[in-house]
Scaffold this motif. Structure first.
Motif, PDB file in Angstrom:
ATOM      1  N   ARG A  22       0.818  -1.212   0.000  1.00 30.77           N
ATOM      2  CA  ARG A  22       0.000   0.000   0.000  1.00 30.77           C
ATOM      3  C   ARG A  22       0.857   1.270   0.000  1.00 30.77           C
ATOM      4  N   HIS A  23       1.977   1.227   0.723  1.00 31.08           N
ATOM      5  CA  HIS A  23       2.789   2.445   0.816  1.00 31.08           C
ATOM      6  C   HIS A  23       3.362   2.844  -0.548  1.00 31.08           C
ATOM      7  N   VAL A  24       3.452   1.880  -1.485  1.00 28.58           N
ATOM      8  CA  VAL A  24       3.909   2.218  -2.832  1.00 28.58           C
ATOM      9  C   VAL A  24       2.877   3.103  -3.525  1.00 28.58           C
ATOM     10  N   VAL A  69       3.667   6.798  -5.046  1.00 28.12           N
ATOM     11  CA  VAL A  69       3.739   7.098  -6.478  1.00 28.12           C
ATOM     12  C   VAL A  69       2.382   7.329  -7.124  1.00 28.12           C
ATOM     13  N   GLY A  70       1.288   7.094  -6.395  1.00 25.99           N
ATOM     14  CA  GLY A  70      -0.032   7.269  -6.966  1.00 25.99           C
ATOM     15  C   GLY A  70      -0.630   5.955  -7.439  1.00 25.99           C
ATOM     16  N   LEU A  71      -1.883   6.026  -7.861  1.00 25.84           N
ATOM     17  CA  LEU A  71      -2.632   4.854  -8.307  1.00 25.84           C
ATOM     18  C   LEU A  71      -2.400   4.600  -9.799  1.00 25.84           C
ATOM     19  N   GLY A 108       4.138   0.284 -13.340  1.00 28.26           N
ATOM     20  CA  GLY A 108       5.370  -0.422 -13.011  1.00 28.26           C
ATOM     21  C   GLY A 108       6.600   0.429 -13.252  1.00 28.26           C
ATOM     22  N   ASN A 109       6.597   1.204 -14.336  1.00 27.74           N
ATOM     23  CA  ASN A 109       7.724   2.084 -14.622  1.00 27.74           C
ATOM     24  C   ASN A 109       7.861   3.172 -13.562  1.00 27.74           C
ATOM     25  N   ARG A 110       6.731   3.661 -13.050  1.00 24.82           N
ATOM     26  CA  ARG A 110       6.770   4.638 -11.958  1.00 24.82           C
ATOM     27  C   ARG A 110       7.370   4.028 -10.694  1.00 24.82           C
ATOM     28  N   VAL A 111       6.948   2.790 -10.406  1.00 22.75           N
ATOM     29  CA  VAL A 111       7.457   2.093  -9.226  1.00 22.75           C
ATOM     30  C   VAL A 111       8.963   1.865  -9.351  1.00 22.75           C
ATOM     31  N   HIS A 112       9.401   1.455 -10.545  1.00 23.92           N
ATOM     32  CA  HIS A 112      10.832   1.229 -10.781  1.00 23.92           C
ATOM     33  C   HIS A 112      11.625   2.519 -10.622  1.00 23.92           C
ATOM     34  N   GLU A 113      11.128   3.610 -11.191  1.00 20.60           N
ATOM     35  CA  GLU A 113      11.823   4.887 -11.111  1.00 20.60           C
ATOM     36  C   GLU A 113      11.917   5.392  -9.670  1.00 20.60           C
ATOM     37  N   ASN A 126      -3.357  16.580 -19.016  1.00 22.06           N
ATOM     38  CA  ASN A 126      -2.724  17.201 -17.847  1.00 22.06           C
ATOM     39  C   ASN A 126      -3.305  16.744 -16.512  1.00 22.06           C
ATOM     40  N   SER A 127      -4.215  15.750 -16.548  1.00 22.59           N
ATOM     41  CA  SER A 127      -4.883  15.385 -15.303  1.00 22.59           C
ATOM     42  C   SER A 127      -4.050  14.429 -14.449  1.00 22.59           C
ATOM     43  N   GLY A 128      -3.302  13.520 -15.052  1.00 21.34           N
ATOM     44  CA  GLY A 128      -2.436  12.615 -14.310  1.00 21.34           C
ATOM     45  C   GLY A 128      -3.203  11.544 -13.571  1.00 21.34           C
ATOM     46  N   PRO A 129      -2.477  10.527 -13.069  1.00 22.07           N
ATOM     47  CA  PRO A 129      -3.129   9.463 -12.309  1.00 22.07           C
ATOM     48  C   PRO A 129      -3.578   9.967 -10.954  1.00 22.07           C
ATOM     49  N   PRO A 130      -4.631   9.358 -10.375  1.00 28.25           N
ATOM     50  CA  PRO A 130      -5.091   9.805  -9.055  1.00 28.25           C
ATOM     51  C   PRO A 130      -4.138   9.399  -7.954  1.00 28.25           C
TER      52      PRO A 130
END
Length: 303
Positions: free
Chosen positions: A165-167, A171-173, A187-192, A296-300
């Motif tokens: 959950r802390h991930v 980094v967002g949903l 996954g790429n966000r998590v890796h970065e 421009n809204s991005g992930p929640p």
């Protein structure tokens, strides 16, 4: 919050118009639930009897709930809704046509905890029907190379994914704007962000093959649209829209196949690459026309 919501682990299953797939998945998961594990099925605005079937399947379980995502038609939005419905420390994502062996959850949790992973993918075996078609055999041969996805592209498909959950809090949903590719983008966000990613080779799940050319075309058209959307929303990571990314090569036919199968699979792969291209350029035309206003809204975020 209720005991259901505060369990250590929640399994989240999004479903849309798939009563048979959902019931099979739920049936394989229910015996593995307990005080530390719950099930949340998220109906994504189905227009058939899927919600009724799901409700019937879970009616006698105190560890399973049905909720709804009706604002946005998106499997990623449904997964986000399921995540927001719980306070569980660990989120496991399973698709509504998957089945798992009796010891799946115990084995997965053991692997997740002993490796101290933050993000983990399970092994996926594709199951063939009797008298499989060329489409089914092609899908069986090429589908779900999870280890290669994780090694070369830094992501795990959302049909077989465990995340702490802390991930999500960091980094967002999932990006619910994406038609396809949201698993890769997340996954790429998590890796970065530097989190530990792991492949659980011995924790296996089952997924049926796509058995018709129509089903393969539908999937690859969706994948093509997602590739263009990834570029629209994340050009710094995936390139500017207009030139599709090159195929990864992960799904090339095995050289050990009989010559006839290699030729047939290669021809079908070439055709499906074209289908992805058509999906890509359909989405690109929408981008050029400026009809997509979500760039421009991005992930929640998870709050």
């Amino acid at each position: 919050m209720s005991e259901q919501q505060t369990a250590k682990l929640s399994i989240i299953v999004p479903v849309y118009n798939d009563p048979a797939g959902a019931s099979g998945t739920i049936e394989s998961l229910l015996p593995q639930l307990g005080g530390d594990a719950t099930l949340t099925v998220v109906d994504n605005n189905s227009n058939d009897d899927t919600p009724h079937v799901v409700a019937e399947c879970i009616t006698e379980s105190d560890q399973a709930t049905l909720c709804f995502e009706q604002e946005r038609q998106s499997s990623y939005a449904a997964r986000n809704t399921g995540t927001q419905e719980t306070d569980s420390e660990i989120l496991a994502f399973v698709d509504a046509d998957m089945t798992v062996p009796d010891d799946w959850l115990e084995s997965a949790l053991h692997e997740f905890e002993t490796t101290n992973a933050d993000y983990m993918g399970c092994n996926v075996e594709l199951t063939l029907p009797d008298n499989p078609t060329l489409a089914a055999r092609h899908d069986h041969h090429t589908g779900f190379p999870i280890e290669q996805y994780l090694e070369y592209q830094q992501f795990v498909p959302t049909c077989c994914l465990f995340v702490r959950r802390h991930v999500f809090e960091d980094v967002g949903l999932f990006d619910h704007r994406l038609t396809s590719g949201g698993d890769k983008e997340f996954g790429n966000r998590v890796h970065e962000a530097g989190y530990k990613m792991h492949f659980a080779e011995d924790v296996t799940m089952s997924h049926p093959t796509r058995n018709s050319l129509r089903a393969l075309i539908k999937k690859d058209r969706r994948v093509g649209r997602g590739l263009c959307q990834l570029q629209q929303y994340y050009p710094e990571r995936y390139g500017e829209p207009g030139i599709p990314p090159r195929p990864s090569g992960i799904k090339s036919p095995d050289r050990d196949l009989p010559t006839s199968d290699r030729a047939a699979f290669s021809a079908l792969s070439t055709f499906l690459t074209g289908v992805r291209g058509l999906g890509y350029y359909r989405e690109y035309l929408e981008y050029v026309r400026g009809s997509n206003n979500e760039a421009n809204s991005g992930p929640p975020t998870l709050e």
